[in-house]
Write a protein that holds these residues in place. Structure first.
Motif, PDB file in Angstrom:
ATOM      1  N   TYR A 107       0.802  -1.223   0.000  1.00  0.00           N
ATOM      2  CA  TYR A 107       0.000   0.000   0.000  1.00  0.00           C
ATOM      3  C   TYR A 107       0.837   1.276   0.000  1.00  0.00           C
ATOM      4  N   GLY A 108       2.140   1.137  -0.193  1.00  0.00           N
ATOM      5  CA  GLY A 108       2.967   2.308  -0.443  1.00  0.00           C
ATOM      6  C   GLY A 108       3.304   3.129   0.783  1.00  0.00           C
ATOM      7  N   ALA A 109       3.628   4.402   0.529  1.00  0.00           N
ATOM      8  CA  ALA A 109       4.057   5.327   1.579  1.00  0.00           C
ATOM      9  C   ALA A 109       3.170   6.565   1.523  1.00  0.00           C
ATOM     10  N   LYS A 335       6.754   8.441   3.854  1.00  0.00           N
ATOM     11  CA  LYS A 335       6.973   7.319   4.767  1.00  0.00           C
ATOM     12  C   LYS A 335       5.711   6.473   4.839  1.00  0.00           C
ATOM     13  N   SER A 336       5.902   5.186   5.002  1.00  0.00           N
ATOM     14  CA  SER A 336       4.764   4.283   5.157  1.00  0.00           C
ATOM     15  C   SER A 336       4.199   4.420   6.561  1.00  0.00           C
ATOM     16  N   LYS A 349      12.275   3.113  10.839  1.00  0.00           N
ATOM     17  CA  LYS A 349      12.547   3.034   9.395  1.00  0.00           C
ATOM     18  C   LYS A 349      11.283   3.248   8.563  1.00  0.00           C
ATOM     19  N   ALA A 350      10.121   3.201   9.201  1.00  0.00           N
ATOM     20  CA  ALA A 350       8.821   3.341   8.528  1.00  0.00           C
ATOM     21  C   ALA A 350       8.646   2.295   7.435  1.00  0.00           C
ATOM     22  N   LYS A 372       8.125  -2.118   1.739  1.00  0.00           N
ATOM     23  CA  LYS A 372       9.170  -3.130   1.919  1.00  0.00           C
ATOM     24  C   LYS A 372      10.554  -2.497   2.075  1.00  0.00           C
ATOM     25  N   THR A 373      10.835  -1.455   1.285  1.00  0.00           N
ATOM     26  CA  THR A 373      12.193  -0.918   1.197  1.00  0.00           C
ATOM     27  C   THR A 373      12.356   0.504   1.717  1.00  0.00           C
ATOM     28  N   GLY A 374      11.248   1.204   1.925  1.00  0.00           N
ATOM     29  CA  GLY A 374      11.311   2.641   2.136  1.00  0.00           C
ATOM     30  C   GLY A 374      11.186   3.339   0.791  1.00  0.00           C
TER      31      GLY A 374
END
Length: 466
Positions: A107-109, A335-336, A349-350, A372-374
């Motif tokens: 669902y993204g950031a 940020k997620s 790390k969000a 997953k990665t930022g």
């Protein structure tokens, strides 16, 4: 994966919002019907929560590698799309796990990174996410109504989003009229008094985060002139030989723009708008007007770099510089945010803690994309990231660490649950009605589309003749 024996037999996308491509949101169902699995008599059912690029690339990889567009993925016989569903509110992740063999969070950031400086709550300070959402027609940003009556705008951050905002602020209105920027935004930009945009970064030219395409668009923007500081580029020419090709080409264009006069002198003299990259600067404070009501400027700390190359770190020197401006747009990153209490989340790390897309300490849960990665990389990065998550899932199914032997109800039980709760999902064919209406509205004014700006309008169109 194209030669794999498994046949996923139904992927369904559930989404939090109703929107157009790149804003479609949040939730894939999947895998039902008869299938051809070498390891099980049951066809795997997978739910993907999200519908941006990462979600669609994950779905694409699971269904068939030769599918190469998101629309084809959404229309595939083994994929179904459900919009207007808010996971974590309308339905929980636990409920999805009960209905599916696997759930992929993609669902993204959606959150903004805070600058953490005094004055960032003043009028005239906006996040790039909200500002872009305003001119792109995101319903949640339609009331933003930014004040564009100032001469100078400062954008913090030097990624592609920052340059996109700068380009929109400085583009001639005749160019913007041919895009799908919303009519209210067009009217506001037509009256804009912004004539100078500074795009500020905490490190130097070799660490700039944008790509050459976006920089070239700024360099070639009509009726504008680049305004760089030559001293920012000291030593950069000597460093070129050690740079990889994409970074080298980008840096060469910056050097040419900063140290040479791009184009004919006459054109430069006639330019009425200016833009510039400013390096080695970090925000210290947003300065208020005498009444302390709105932004009047920004105080920047001057940095030096420790280390070299892309790993160099910016360190404050103690020197400061004040810039007069009436508009500050923060583009320092997204940020997620947590979606459900049952899902592990690293608030520092969000991101969701994971190993190659496998969510830690949560069997059957996966993630892809920026969750997953930022928030990093370009669209190709997201594509490969999503393919890796799909590969991890398939490996787990092959090894038996993801049990797909039990029958799962999939969307059948989730749809019943949503109906009971009064939630009416929007299908992809419903979404296409919205798409068609927007394009027809755009045709009348010579634009690619004229967007519907509220969820209510979208639902009215989506549900018409249903």
């Amino acid at each position: 994966m194209s030669g794999h024996k498994m046949m996923f037999s139904g992927l369904k996308l559930w989404t939090k919002g109703i929107s157009r491509p790149a804003w479609i949101s949040r939730f894939y169902d999947g895998m039902n019907g008869s299938g051809n699995a070498s390891f099980s008599t049951c066809s795997p059912k997978v739910c993907i929560v999200g519908s941006g690029p990462a979600a669609f690339y994950t779905a694409q990889s699971l269904i068939k590698n030769v599918i190469n567009t998101f629309t084809q993925t959404a229309k595939h016989s083994r994929c179904s799309f459900y919009g207007n569903v808010n996971v974590g509110k309308d339905v929980s992740v636990k409920e999805l796990q009960q209905a599916y063999h696997a759930v992929v969070l993609s669902y993204g950031a959606e959150g903004n990174r805070s600058m953490g400086v005094p004055g960032e709550d003043l009028a005239g300070v906006y996040s790039a996410k909200d500002f872009v959402g305003w001119y792109n027609g995101l319903p949640s940003c339609r009331e933003l109504s930014p004040d564009l009556s100032c001469e100078t705008a400062v954008i913090l951050g030097q990624g592609n989003v920052a340059l996109d905002v700068a380009r929109v602020l400085l583009s001639p209105i005749d160019i913007l009229k041919k895009t799908d920027i919303t009519q209210p935004a067009l009217e506001a930009l037509a009256e804009s008094q912004v004539r100078r945009v500074l795009v500020v970064g905490r490190r130097g030219p070799i660490q700039v985060a944008c790509t050459i395409k976006e920089l070239r668009e700024m360099v070639n923007l009509p009726n504008t002139r680049p305004d760089m500081v030559a001293a920012d580029f000291e030593g950069v020419t000597e460093a070129l030989k050690d740079l990889q090709r994409p970074r080298k080409r980008l840096t060469e264009l910056m050097l040419k723009t900063a140290l040479e006069i791009p184009g004919e002198k006459e054109k430069q003299n006639k330019a009425s708008r200016f833009w510039g990259l400013r390096f080695f600067r970090s925000p210290i404070e947003i300065l208020a007007d005498p009444d302390h009501n709105r932004t009047a400027g920004i105080r920047l700390g001057v940095n030096r770099l420790e280390g070299s190359g892309e790993g160099a770190r910016a360190v404050l020197t103690g020197e400061v510089e004040d810039v007069t401006c009436g508009l500050v747009i923060s583009s320092i990153g997204y940020k997620s945010i947590p979606i459900d209490p049952s899902v592990p989340f690293d608030s520092r790390k969000a991101i969701v803690p994971n190993n190659m897309g496998r969510i830690e300490q949560a069997a059957g849960l996966y993630c892809s994309g920026w969750l997953k990665t930022g928030p990093t990389g370009v669209i190709a990065t997201t594509m490969n990231n999503s393919f890796d998550t799909a590969r991890s899932m398939v490996e787990d199914m092959d090894l038996g660490t993801l049990d797909v032997s039990a029958a799962k109800t999939g969307s059948q039980s989730i749809c019943a649950l949503l109906e009971k709760r009064g939630v009416k999902p929007v299908t992809f064919s419903d979404w296409e009605k919205i798409d068609t209406v927007e394009m027809r509205r755009g045709e009348a004014t010579g634009k690619p589309r004229e967007k519907l700006l509220t969820v209510e309008e979208m639902l009215q169109v989506a549900q018409k003749n249903n």
